[in-house]
Design a protein around this motif. Structure first.
Motif, PDB file in Angstrom:
ATOM      1  N   VAL A   1      24.769  99.784   3.062  1.00  0.00           N
ATOM      2  CA  VAL A   1      25.250  98.441   2.206  1.00  0.00           C
ATOM      3  C   VAL A   1      25.342  98.762   0.884  1.00  0.00           C
ATOM      4  CG1 VAL A   1      24.745  95.975   1.706  1.00  0.00           C
ATOM      5  CG2 VAL A   1      24.513  96.801   3.878  1.00  0.00           C
ATOM      6  N   ILE A   2      24.100  99.513   0.331  1.00  0.00           N
ATOM      7  CA  ILE A   2      24.430  99.802  -1.027  1.00  0.00           C
ATOM      8  C   ILE A   2      25.548 100.985  -1.219  1.00  0.00           C
ATOM      9  CG2 ILE A   2      23.234 101.467  -2.912  1.00  0.00           C
ATOM     10  CD1 ILE A   2      20.529 100.419  -1.650  1.00  0.00           C
ATOM     11  N   GLU A   3      25.514 101.773  -0.381  1.00  0.00           N
ATOM     12  CA  GLU A   3      26.714 102.814  -0.508  1.00  0.00           C
ATOM     13  C   GLU A   3      28.174 102.103  -0.377  1.00  0.00           C
ATOM     14  OE1 GLU A   3      26.628 105.938   2.453  1.00  0.00           O
ATOM     15  OE2 GLU A   3      28.713 106.438   2.253  1.00  0.00           O
ATOM     16  N   GLN A   4      28.178 101.205   0.343  1.00  0.00           N
ATOM     17  CA  GLN A   4      29.796 100.339   0.739  1.00  0.00           C
ATOM     18  C   GLN A   4      29.850  99.701  -0.506  1.00  0.00           C
ATOM     19  OE1 GLN A   4      31.230 101.645   2.890  1.00  0.00           O
ATOM     20  NE2 GLN A   4      29.650 102.519   4.151  1.00  0.00           N
ATOM     21  N   GLN A   5      28.973  98.928  -0.945  1.00  0.00           N
ATOM     22  CA  GLN A   5      28.993  97.867  -2.141  1.00  0.00           C
ATOM     23  C   GLN A   5      29.539  98.793  -3.344  1.00  0.00           C
ATOM     24  OE1 GLN A   5      25.985  95.157  -2.963  1.00  0.00           O
ATOM     25  NE2 GLN A   5      26.073  94.388  -1.015  1.00  0.00           N
ATOM     26  N   SER A   6      28.636  99.854  -3.693  1.00  0.00           N
ATOM     27  CA  SER A   6      29.014 100.629  -4.891  1.00  0.00           C
ATOM     28  C   SER A   6      30.145 101.209  -5.027  1.00  0.00           C
ATOM     29  CB  SER A   6      27.654 101.719  -5.063  1.00  0.00           C
ATOM     30  OG  SER A   6      26.556 101.006  -4.798  1.00  0.00           O
ATOM     31  N   LYS A   7      30.622 101.831  -3.654  1.00  0.00           N
ATOM     32  CA  LYS A   7      31.950 102.315  -3.693  1.00  0.00           C
ATOM     33  C   LYS A   7      33.039 101.473  -4.353  1.00  0.00           C
ATOM     34  CE  LYS A   7      32.481 104.984   0.525  1.00  0.00           C
ATOM     35  NZ  LYS A   7      32.794 104.894   2.008  1.00  0.00           N
ATOM     36  N   ALA A   8      32.992 100.247  -4.353  1.00  0.00           N
ATOM     37  CA  ALA A   8      33.972  99.430  -4.968  1.00  0.00           C
ATOM     38  C   ALA A   8      33.901  99.377  -6.442  1.00  0.00           C
ATOM     39  CB  ALA A   8      33.819  98.094  -4.325  1.00  0.00           C
ATOM     40  N   ASP A   9      32.699 100.144  -6.917  1.00  0.00           N
ATOM     41  CA  ASP A   9      32.754  99.962  -8.561  1.00  0.00           C
ATOM     42  C   ASP A   9      32.385 101.269  -8.981  1.00  0.00           C
ATOM     43  OD1 ASP A   9      32.162  99.467 -11.166  1.00  0.00           O
ATOM     44  OD2 ASP A   9      30.712  98.093 -10.701  1.00  0.00           O
ATOM     45  N   PRO A  10      33.438 101.998  -9.804  1.00  0.00           N
ATOM     46  CA  PRO A  10      33.245 103.525 -10.078  1.00  0.00           C
ATOM     47  C   PRO A  10      32.095 103.631 -10.800  1.00  0.00           C
ATOM     48  CG  PRO A  10      35.449 102.831 -10.663  1.00  0.00           C
ATOM     49  CD  PRO A  10      34.687 101.663 -10.285  1.00  0.00           C
ATOM     50  N   LYS A  11      31.431 102.532 -11.496  1.00  0.00           N
ATOM     51  CA  LYS A  11      30.292 102.731 -12.546  1.00  0.00           C
ATOM     52  C   LYS A  11      29.070 102.638 -11.554  1.00  0.00           C
ATOM     53  CE  LYS A  11      31.078 100.541 -16.782  1.00  0.00           C
ATOM     54  NZ  LYS A  11      30.691  99.472 -17.645  1.00  0.00           N
ATOM     55  N   ASN A  12      29.110 102.412 -10.315  1.00  0.00           N
ATOM     56  CA  ASN A  12      27.792 102.160  -9.313  1.00  0.00           C
ATOM     57  C   ASN A  12      27.707 103.729  -8.708  1.00  0.00           C
ATOM     58  OD1 ASN A  12      26.684 100.157 -10.347  1.00  0.00           O
ATOM     59  ND2 ASN A  12      27.644  98.781  -8.582  1.00  0.00           N
ATOM     60  N   VAL A  13      28.374 104.670  -9.168  1.00  0.00           N
ATOM     61  CA  VAL A  13      28.576 105.849  -8.413  1.00  0.00           C
ATOM     62  C   VAL A  13      27.190 106.430  -8.343  1.00  0.00           C
ATOM     63  CG1 VAL A  13      28.894 107.149 -10.577  1.00  0.00           C
ATOM     64  CG2 VAL A  13      29.726 108.175  -8.257  1.00  0.00           C
ATOM     65  N   TYR A  14      26.345 106.376  -9.101  1.00  0.00           N
ATOM     66  CA  TYR A  14      24.994 106.982  -8.957  1.00  0.00           C
ATOM     67  C   TYR A  14      24.219 106.427  -7.895  1.00  0.00           C
ATOM     68  CZ  TYR A  14      25.312 109.471 -13.460  1.00  0.00           C
ATOM     69  OH  TYR A  14      25.750 110.301 -14.316  1.00  0.00           O
ATOM     70  N   TYR A  15      24.416 105.104  -7.554  1.00  0.00           N
ATOM     71  CA  TYR A  15      23.613 104.290  -6.578  1.00  0.00           C
ATOM     72  C   TYR A  15      24.485 104.660  -5.223  1.00  0.00           C
ATOM     73  CZ  TYR A  15      21.539 100.914  -9.634  1.00  0.00           C
ATOM     74  OH  TYR A  15      20.588 100.269 -10.510  1.00  0.00           O
ATOM     75  N   GLN A  16      25.655 104.907  -5.165  1.00  0.00           N
ATOM     76  CA  GLN A  16      26.374 105.558  -4.083  1.00  0.00           C
ATOM     77  C   GLN A  16      25.660 106.813  -3.841  1.00  0.00           C
ATOM     78  OE1 GLN A  16      30.519 105.741  -4.486  1.00  0.00           O
ATOM     79  NE2 GLN A  16      30.931 106.781  -2.563  1.00  0.00           N
ATOM     80  N   ALA A  17      25.566 107.719  -4.648  1.00  0.00           N
ATOM     81  CA  ALA A  17      25.000 109.090  -4.445  1.00  0.00           C
ATOM     82  C   ALA A  17      23.787 109.054  -4.029  1.00  0.00           C
ATOM     83  CB  ALA A  17      25.141 109.850  -5.582  1.00  0.00           C
ATOM     84  N   ILE A  18      23.000 108.156  -4.499  1.00  0.00           N
ATOM     85  CA  ILE A  18      21.475 108.138  -4.084  1.00  0.00           C
ATOM     86  C   ILE A  18      21.353 107.707  -2.663  1.00  0.00           C
ATOM     87  CG2 ILE A  18      19.008 107.105  -4.521  1.00  0.00           C
ATOM     88  CD1 ILE A  18      19.913 107.113  -7.378  1.00  0.00           C
ATOM     89  N   ALA A  19      22.145 106.511  -2.217  1.00  0.00           N
ATOM     90  CA  ALA A  19      22.206 106.090  -1.148  1.00  0.00           C
ATOM     91  C   ALA A  19      22.455 107.237   0.036  1.00  0.00           C
ATOM     92  CB  ALA A  19      23.064 104.801  -1.060  1.00  0.00           C
ATOM     93  N   MET A  20      23.553 108.038  -0.329  1.00  0.00           N
ATOM     94  CA  MET A  20      24.123 109.028   0.617  1.00  0.00           C
ATOM     95  C   MET A  20      22.861 110.040   0.909  1.00  0.00           C
ATOM     96  SD  MET A  20      27.823 109.254  -0.992  1.00  0.00           S
ATOM     97  CE  MET A  20      28.518 110.752   0.216  1.00  0.00           C
ATOM     98  N   ILE A  21      22.370 110.540  -0.332  1.00  0.00           N
ATOM     99  CA  ILE A  21      21.349 111.235  -0.060  1.00  0.00           C
ATOM    100  C   ILE A  21      20.321 111.011   0.743  1.00  0.00           C
ATOM    101  CG2 ILE A  21      19.527 112.810  -1.476  1.00  0.00           C
ATOM    102  CD1 ILE A  21      21.795 112.771  -3.884  1.00  0.00           C
ATOM    103  N   MET A  22      19.714 109.443   0.341  1.00  0.00           N
ATOM    104  CA  MET A  22      18.694 109.068   1.325  1.00  0.00           C
ATOM    105  C   MET A  22      19.065 108.929   2.731  1.00  0.00           C
ATOM    106  SD  MET A  22      16.204 109.681  -0.636  1.00  0.00           S
ATOM    107  CE  MET A  22      14.740 108.969   0.310  1.00  0.00           C
ATOM    108  N   LYS A  23      20.228 108.420   2.907  1.00  0.00           N
ATOM    109  CA  LYS A  23      20.660 108.569   4.203  1.00  0.00           C
ATOM    110  C   LYS A  23      20.509 109.936   5.030  1.00  0.00           C
ATOM    111  CE  LYS A  23      24.547 106.132   5.549  1.00  0.00           C
ATOM    112  NZ  LYS A  23      25.911 105.881   5.252  1.00  0.00           N
ATOM    113  N   ALA A  24      20.954 110.818   4.359  1.00  0.00           N
ATOM    114  CA  ALA A  24      20.548 112.202   4.914  1.00  0.00           C
ATOM    115  C   ALA A  24      19.384 112.471   5.217  1.00  0.00           C
ATOM    116  CB  ALA A  24      21.345 113.296   3.758  1.00  0.00           C
ATOM    117  N   TYR A  25      18.533 111.981   4.234  1.00  0.00           N
ATOM    118  CA  TYR A  25      17.090 112.012   4.492  1.00  0.00           C
ATOM    119  C   TYR A  25      16.441 111.410   5.761  1.00  0.00           C
ATOM    120  CZ  TYR A  25      11.977 112.063   3.090  1.00  0.00           C
ATOM    121  OH  TYR A  25      10.561 112.013   3.052  1.00  0.00           O
TER     122      TYR A  25
END
Lengths: 1066, 509
Positions: B108-132
């Motif tokens: 949900v963090i990843e999808q919500q953050s995608k919509a706002d380029p300023k939230n790119v760090y949240y998107q990236a952290i969410a992706m990394i932790m999903k991989a974990y």
């Protein structure tokens, strides 16, 4: 009711011409309380000449010389005939007719209807039957008296909770409890336990779902309409009464008294002063002085043994090594309940007034358990021409305190009593502060605390206030029209406080002086306290337009109405895991952060309905109703739902009068009804919108964190639907002396709201969906013999009711055959649980079991002879009693009345989880049956090759003590403790004597009536031989849960209640 | 009269219909819970949920018990699920459920953050932790739902199961994508605050190293697969410039643990309630494992005093897990898990149980160094395997409150069990993985299990001696799918899974 008939008959009689030849006078009094009955019709037999009794019940009537008998009739009373003699003054005593077939029934919105009009099954229990045996709550008084009604006391205690179902189960998960309507206001079933049984005039039971057409979707489980007493046209009457009862433990599980302490758990220490063998037998474990488990050597009372260990001052306790008689029973005290009542009623032709107060003060069988209930009720009404107004209100305050769990494992008192070996003089440990062997440090048991400690230091307190008020306004502008509006309000608030004190051990015990892991070693137990405040406010408003008009042979009645319902709930919970200052149970007194949560819930619904009854010649009645509800818990598109109902009643004996010509049959009615009901069964009222909740642990200081709810919101939820059909007949014989009624019904509830487990890979665990169908079928029969025997002064009335019901799961949802009602596999450990299983009766019991071969023989290990655990739960019957038989007897002779109520239930099973506790501790009788000698598990097999099972002929269990009963899976699985839940119970025995006041005190007019009685409840219970455990009526779950069929050691044992009562009427 | 009545009735109906709209709209908004929440408030909860699953000793107790680190005290009945390796579907299913719940929140963090380029760090952290999360899911369960997981909005309640190797390969792709997102972030991107990023407090260069280390962990897991070397080295090369988690930069999580019930370090809180107060049976349930104790005694490992307690003031002893009740050393003569509180009531944070406010390990610096050591030893990564190894042991010593000097003398003793240089070439990998097993005690259970399954190290573990045990004499190689998955997603759950023979794709022994 009396008032109504009085008015009707008055109209008939005032116009009558009376010819007089002599004047007969007299007084009609009630057998109930000796008070005069106003408005009784006194007729000269065979004529239409008669008179009504006055306010004091007196009458004066001119009769022709030829007249031989007088007839006395009054609604709700048994008709009476009096032979005239030369005497001119007569005293007539009339008895209430408890359930007369041609009576009236209070139905929806307090509308009284002729019983003959009603096409569905109803029943009525009058006040006298409810309170005859001095029950302190209404439900106990109803038990066994109505077919189709099942009342379970789900646990013993000072404030027992009851579960009420009508016609079995309709819902998998939603509550199956009947709706209770008190003076027209819907209330929760638990509310009934808060009201004074003496305030109740009658309880009408509408058994089927058709009641919901008028009461809305909450009524799909049937309705109990409770009418409280009102004043009336009578002289002011004051009633005072006292009921005092005593409660004793009646049954304990069968216990062994042969073996004492020992568990063999500490082989490394077996050479010390606290562990040794007594006698030559080395098959049992050695005696261990501080052990709770009872797998030690055989008792020998001539040997003195050390109990516990040495205290810091070097002292120690020596006791004879023998079982103490009634040791566990004597732990429990005699509970005393003192109930005092006073009431005042009065009124005149246009007004009525009733005021009552009651105080019930009870102590429980566990020391320190107390309950006090104080209630006040008032009602009044007045008529102004064609306007009427009345109101009623009641306030009840209930204060309960019971012992909580112990400090180390949260175990209940009963568990700790069961874990006391039979030679331990447990009752000597009451003084936990001054008796050195009763203190935390000195108590013999190394693993569990002295139960008296938890009685003193771990408590659950509940302080609850219930308020109910209702107001009814009516206007009857013209004869055929009545408009009324009723507003009801219930408010309850409860303050729940739970605490456990810190347990402080001395340094001596912390250092483990007995070198076996003294409880003190694991200290400190920091104590905890929690506080919860809940309040609920329900508002209801019903607006009704009632029309009735007759057209020749046709009668019509039409009710149009709207119903608004709104409820609001608030709860605040706070808890602290450690208190700082001992004895102060306040959340502020703590270390660490408190837990604090708030819950706010609201919902509302709106209903519009029409209800019509068409009658033809007063023997054919067609009744139909339709209702549409809008409920806020569903989304707008699904919010509205409609449900209709219809029933037909035909009085055949009036339709074909020839039927009645014979001497036997006097009344015959056939009836049939069909209904559809919607019900919203959402445990979460906000299940249609997604929600985030504060994640576990959050907030950490200033750091907040939210996570999605684990339940997927579902905006497509719809109501559950119940379709119910019934047909029945009512007949009476020998001038209504014998009556018989029978009903067959079938209900199907589908689109059940169930938490479908969904793949956790969705990120959610459950989604509430509509699916599944439960079918319940049954038969209800009532036989009344009033009187069965009537020999002059000797009278014996007998009522027998029998119900059969079976609930079967027809479907759940595609791909799923079973739905757990409570969690059976928490944390990867199998637990016995209740299930809905397709094709099985509901609720099905599934339990843990030992591994068995396809023939059901126990598979044992070829080396140890011990069984293994089966990997899955096994089915063991169901928890719904298929057959319930109630027998109500009333014998009277002069002023003496003996009432006996008995009940039998069968067809269901119970999982006696208390057996696990008893086996664990080694006190169960069966654990000692073979003398703890090596044995071979009967009918066991050995797996010699995969899937090949050979009967076990030589592998024995060498350690028949702890190794078998505790560690072998026999103890940890439940299959062996499932028994039939059948029972016979002697529910009530009461003997009442009506004191002949006038004979004793003359006509002083001060005391109008007086009675004395002795009462007994649950005096005897008969169970199948296999159930050596406890009362199978008990249940580990709450009244609203459907996961029934389990007992455990958190309950107290069953009790027997005996006492007396005194009633005075002024 | 009739007219009046009709007017009154009409009036009531109008009144009711006008108020009924609000009257019936009460449940459209939940007064207790919000329906939408900003990603910055969801991230800490998701991270903490992962930490709680990994660090609740009960979730992965089987790893510690089966691999010689812990045992169950003689005072308790031994659970047959463990002593006889009789895993059922429901066994340890909570980790599966909790991983997917955390994954959903990250999604949900990843999808919500995608919509706002300023939230790119949240998107990236969410992706990394999903991989974990998915790396751990694959390591325990093999094929799991991946491409169709979390698709409730699309109405998919029965996600298909993806092939484990395909998931593993996609995780590397996703980590690379997350790295690229961070590297290309706009200058004004919202930097997560300390209250939101409860691991690195918004330090995105550390997140880059974390992502790269996680990627290395995933790749090294596959090192024993045939013909996999080119893939592994190729993938390592694309991001090797970023480097890996080094000394002192381990991923430790702290949401602001408080000494208060429900708010403490979850590992600690399993044992103790408020400071030093016994909460559960865990303190008298889990004891020392004999393999670990014997190994440490043989090499005079000072960490023994941190992992375990003496039972008589001087001696350490453990039990082999799964011995019959009679063969167990008495509770009074066995070491408990490490915990120390001074007379003044001060707890030692460097013991195994530690303190209630100690951060939880997500990916420690010493694990990173062990992974690099193994990669270097295998020739997958440039660098000196011995230096990585010694750095790893030294960081483990420091984590356990000991000095680098103590680590130095420990590593330089003659025994080839600690001295990398003295180990034969064919034993060097065993030295690395045995020390890794020891260092990860109570810290990274899934890695301990994975390392054992893929390499067979440590080689001296005593498995259950319960004569009723099933199977091959070694513990299961995987967990079974949760019972609810079998019930409700039956069509998709892989059939024919055996806990002893259905190996995870990277296990080649």
């Amino acid at each position: 009711m009396r008032k109504l008939s009085f008015l009707l008959v008055l109209l008939l009689l005032t116009a009558m011409q009376v010819l007089a030849q002599r004047t007969v006078t007299g007084k009609v009094t009630s057998a109930d309380d000796g008070s005069g009955i106003p408005g009784v019709t006194v007729l000269i037999t065979g004529t239409s000449t008669g008179v009504l009794t006055d306010l004091d019940g007196k009458f004066s009537l001119s009769v022709p010389k030829t007249a031989t008998t007088l007839q006395f009739t009054f609604v709700g009373m048994k008709p009476k005939e009096l032979a005239l003699t030369a005497e001119n003054n007569y005293d007539v005593v009339m008895e209430t007719s408890a359930q007369q077939i041609e009576g009236v029934v209070v139905t929806a919105f307090g509308i009284t209807r002729q019983s003959r009009e009603i096409g569905v099954s109803t029943a009525k229990v009058a006040d006298k039957e409810l309170t005859r045996a001095g029950a302190s709550n209404v439900m106990n008084g109803m038990t066994a008296k109505v077919s189709g009604l099942q009342i379970n006391t789900i646990n013993n205690g000072v404030n027992p909770e009851t579960k009420i179902t009508l016609r079995g189960n309709r819902h998998f998960l939603a509550s199956n409890q009947a709706l209770v309507v008190l003076d027209g206001v819907p209330v929760s079933a638990t509310y009934l336990n808060s009201i004074n049984p003496n305030d109740i005039e009658s309880v009408s039971v509408l058994k089927g779902a058709s009641a919901a057409a008028l009461y809305g979707n909450e009524a799909s489980n049937g309705v109990m309409i409770v009418s409280t007493k009102k004043g009336g046209k009578q002289k002011p009457t004051i009633k005072v009464s006292n009921t005092t009862t005593f409660e004793r433990i009646s049954y304990l599980p069968n216990l062994q008294e042969r073996f004492g302490s020992g568990s063999g758990e500490t082989p490394g220490n077996s050479d010390n002063n606290y562990t040794f063998w007594i006698g030559p037998d080395r098959n049992t474990d050695p005696y261990t002085s501080y052990e709770n488990q009872q797998f030690g050597p055989e008792y020998n009372p001539e040997v003195m043994v050390i109990l516990g260990g040495k205290l810091a001052d070097g002292s120690y306790q020596m006791v004879p090594y023998g079982a103490i008689k009634n040791q566990k029973k004597n732990f429990f005290q005699t509970g005393v309940s003192i109930q005092n009542d006073v009431s005042y009623s009065g009124g005149d032709e246009n007004s009525n007034f009733y005021l009552s107060a009651q105080d019930v003060n009870s102590t429980g069988t566990v020391m320190g358990d107390k309950n006090r209930r104080t209630s006040v009720r008032m009602s009044a009404g007045k008529k102004y021409g064609n306007f009427g107004a009345d109101f009623s209100m009641g306030i009840t305050k209930t204060k309960t305190t019971v012992a909580g769990g112990d400090m180390n494992q949260g175990r209940g008192v009963y568990w700790n009593v069961l874990n006391t070996p039979q030679h331990v003089p447990i009752t000597t440990y009451k003084d936990i502060d001054n008796n050195p062997f009763a203190t935390l440090d000195g108590y013999y048991n190394a693993y569990y605390p002295n139960p008296y400690w938890q009685i003193a230091h771990s408590r659950q307190l509940n302080d609850r206030t219930d308020f109910l008020g209702s107001m009814n306004l009516s206007w009857k502008p013209v004869e055929f029209l009545e408009i009324s509006n009723r507003t009801g309000l219930t408010y309850n608030t409860s303050n729940y406080n739970d605490y456990t004190d810190e347990a402080i051990f001395s340094t001596y015990s912390k250092n483990d002086p007995w070198s076996q892991g003294h409880m003190g070693q694991q200290t400190p137990y920091s104590g905890q306290s929690s506080y919860e405040m809940r309040n609920t406010l329900n508002l209801s408003n019903d607006f009704l337009v009632k029309l009735s008009k007759d057209f020749g042979d046709f009668t019509t009645k039409l009710i149009l109405g709207t119903s608004l319902y709104q409820t609001g709930f608030n709860a605040m919970y706070s808890a602290a895991s450690a208190n700082v200052i001992p004895g102060l149970y306040n959340i502020s007194n703590r270390v660490g952060e408190p837990i604090a949560t708030q819950t706010t819930l609201e919902r509302s619904s709106l209903g519009v309905f029409a209800d019509a009854t068409f009658g033809y010649k007063n023997y054919v009645f067609l009744h139909a109703s339709a209702r549409n509800d809008w409920d806020s818990r569903l989304v707008q598109e699904n919010r509205s739902f409609f449900y209709p109902a219809a029933d037909l009643s035909i009085v055949l004996t009036d339709m074909f009068p020839s039927l009645k010509d014979g001497p036997i049959l006097s009344f015959l009615k056939v009836r049939a009804g069909i209904s559809k009901t919607g019900q919203i069964s959402l445990a979460n009222w906000y299940a249609t919108v997604p929600s985030y909740v504060a994640a576990a642990g959050f907030p950490y200081g200033n750091n907040a964190g939210f996570r999605l709810s684990t339940s997927l919101s579902n905006p497509t939820l719809r109501p559950e639907l119940t379709k119910e059909m019934e047909a029945g007949l009512e007949m009476s014989f020998l001038k209504n002396r014998f009556t018989f009624g029978a009903t067959a019904y079938k209900s199907n509830t589908f689109d059940q709201t169930i938490p479908a487990s969904i793949s956790s890979a969705t990120g959610y665990s459950t989604a509430f969906i509509n699916a599944g169908e439960l079918e319940t079928r049954g038969i209800e029969t009532d036989l009344k013999l009033t009187p069965l025997v009537n020999l002059g002064p000797v009278n014996w009335d007998l009522t027998i009711n029998y119900s059969y019901s079976t609930s079967n799961v027809l479907s759940i949802y595609p791909g799923l055959d079973e739905l757990p009602i409570n969690d059976g596999t928490a944390y990867g450990i199998l637990n016995s649980a209740s299930y809905a299983i397709i094709g099985e009766q509901f609720p099905a019991i599934k339990v843990t079991d030992v591994l068995r071969d396809p023939e059901g023989r126990i598979i044992v290990d070829p080396l140890t002879g011990l069984p293994k655990t089966a990997p899955a739960l096994v089915k063991k019957g169901h928890a719904n009693p298929n057959h319930i038989l109630g027998i109500v007897n009333s014998f009277s002779w002069k002023g003496l009345t003996l009432g006996i109520v008995a009940e039998y239930r069968t067809g269901n099973n119970i999982v006696n989880r208390v057996a696990n506790a008893l086996d664990f501790t080694g006190v169960s009788e069966h654990s000692a049956l073979n003398g703890r000698q090596p044995f071979m598990i009967p009918n066991s097999v050995i797996e010699t090759a995969p899937g090949v099972y050979t009967p076990n002929t030589d592998v024995i269990v060498t350690d028949a003590g702890r190794a078998f009963w505790v560690n072998s899976n026999y103890h940890t699985t439940d299959a062996a403790s499932v028994t039939s839940a059948a029972f016979w119970k002697l529910r009530e025995v009461s003997l009442n004597y009506d004191v002949p006041v006038e004979k004793l005190f003359g006509n002083t007019k001060v005391i109008k009536a007086a009675s004395l009685g002795v009462v007994g409840r649950n005096l005897l219970m008969w169970r199948p031989r296999t159930n050596v455990w406890t009362d199978p009526e008990f249940n580990t779950n709450s009244a609203t849960s459907n996961a029934v069929g389990y007992t455990n050691e958190d309950q107290t044992p069953p009790t027997r209640v005996m006492g007396f009562n005194v009633k005075l009427t002024f | 009269m009739k007219k009046n009545i009709l007017i009154i009735l009409a009036g009531i109906l109008v009144f009711m219909s006008s108020c009924s709209k609000d009257f019936l709209a009460k449940n459209e908004k939940n007064p207790n819970s919000p329906s939408v929440v900003d990603p910055k408030l969801v991230l800490p909860a998701a991270l903490n949920a992962i930490s709680t699953t990994m660090n609740n000793p009960r979730r992965f107790e089987f790893v510690y018990l089966w691999h010689g680190l812990w045992s169950i005290s003689a005072g308790y009945s031994q659970p047959q699920v463990l002593t006889q390796y009789k895993l059922i579907n429901a066994s340890y299913q909570n980790a599966f459920i909790e991983f997917y719940r955390a994954g959903k929140n990250l999604d949900v963090i990843e999808q919500q953050s995608k919509a706002d380029p300023k939230n790119v760090y949240y998107q990236a952290i969410a992706m990394i932790m999903k991989a974990y999360v998915f790396q751990n899911l694959v390591d325990c369960w093999g094929d799991v739902p991946y491409t169709e997981a979390f698709q409730t909005e699309a109405g998919n309640l029965k996600p298909v199961y993806d092939k484990q190797q395909a998931i593993y390969e996609d995780l590397v792709v996703k980590i690379d994508a997350a790295i690229a997102l961070i590297q290309a972030a706009p200058f004004d991107a919202n930097v997560p605050t300390g209250g939101s990023d409860i691991i690195y407090g918004g330090n995105m260069s550390k997140w880059l190293k974390f992502a790269n280390t996680l990627k290395l962990r995933i790749l090294v897991h596959q090192a024993d697969m045939d013909g996999r070397t080119a893939y592994i080295t190729g993938k390592i090369a694309t991001t090797s410039a970023i480097g890996y988690i080094g000394a002192g930069n381990g991923a430790l999580l702290n949401p602001g643990f408080l000494i208060s019930q429900g708010k403490m370090n979850p590992f600690y809180e399993t044992f103790y309630n408020n400071a030093g107060t016994s909460q559960s049976d865990a303190t008298t349930y889990y004891f020392a494992g004999k393999d670990a104790v014997d190994f440490m005694k043989a090499v005079a490992d000072p960490r023994i005093a941190k992992f375990y307690q003496t039972w008589d003031g001087t001696s350490y002893d453990g039990n082999f897990f799964g011995l019959s009740q009679d063969a167990l050393v008495a509770q009074a003569k066995t070491s408990k898990l490490g915990y120390f509180k001074s007379a003044a009531g001060v707890e030692d944070a460097t013991t195994l149980i530690g303190t209630g406010s100690k951060p939880t390990p997500i990916l420690t610096d010493f694990e990173s160094l062990f992974v690099q050591a193994e990669a270097a030893q295998r020739g997958l990564l440039a660098g000196d395997a011995q230096a990585f190894y010694e750095g790893a042991v030294t960081q483990s010593f420091l984590y356990m409150g000991l000095t680098s000097a103590a680590a130095g003398s420990y590593l330089s003793q003659a025994s080839a069990k600690t001295n990398y240089a003295n180990a034969t070439p064919e034993n060097k990998r065993e030295v690395i993985l045995t020390q890794k097993w020891l260092a990860l005690n109570g810290i990274a259970p899934v890695e301990i299990w994975t390392d054992y399954r893929r390499t067979g190290f440590p080689s001296f573990i005593h498995f259950s001696t319960d004569n009723a045990k099933l199977g091959t004499g070694t513990p299961p190689v995987r967990l079974l799918y949760p019972q609810d998955e079998v019930n409700v997603n039956n069509a998709n759950v892989p059939a024919g899974i055996d806990s002893f023979t259905s190996k995870i794709f990277w296990q080649k022994r």
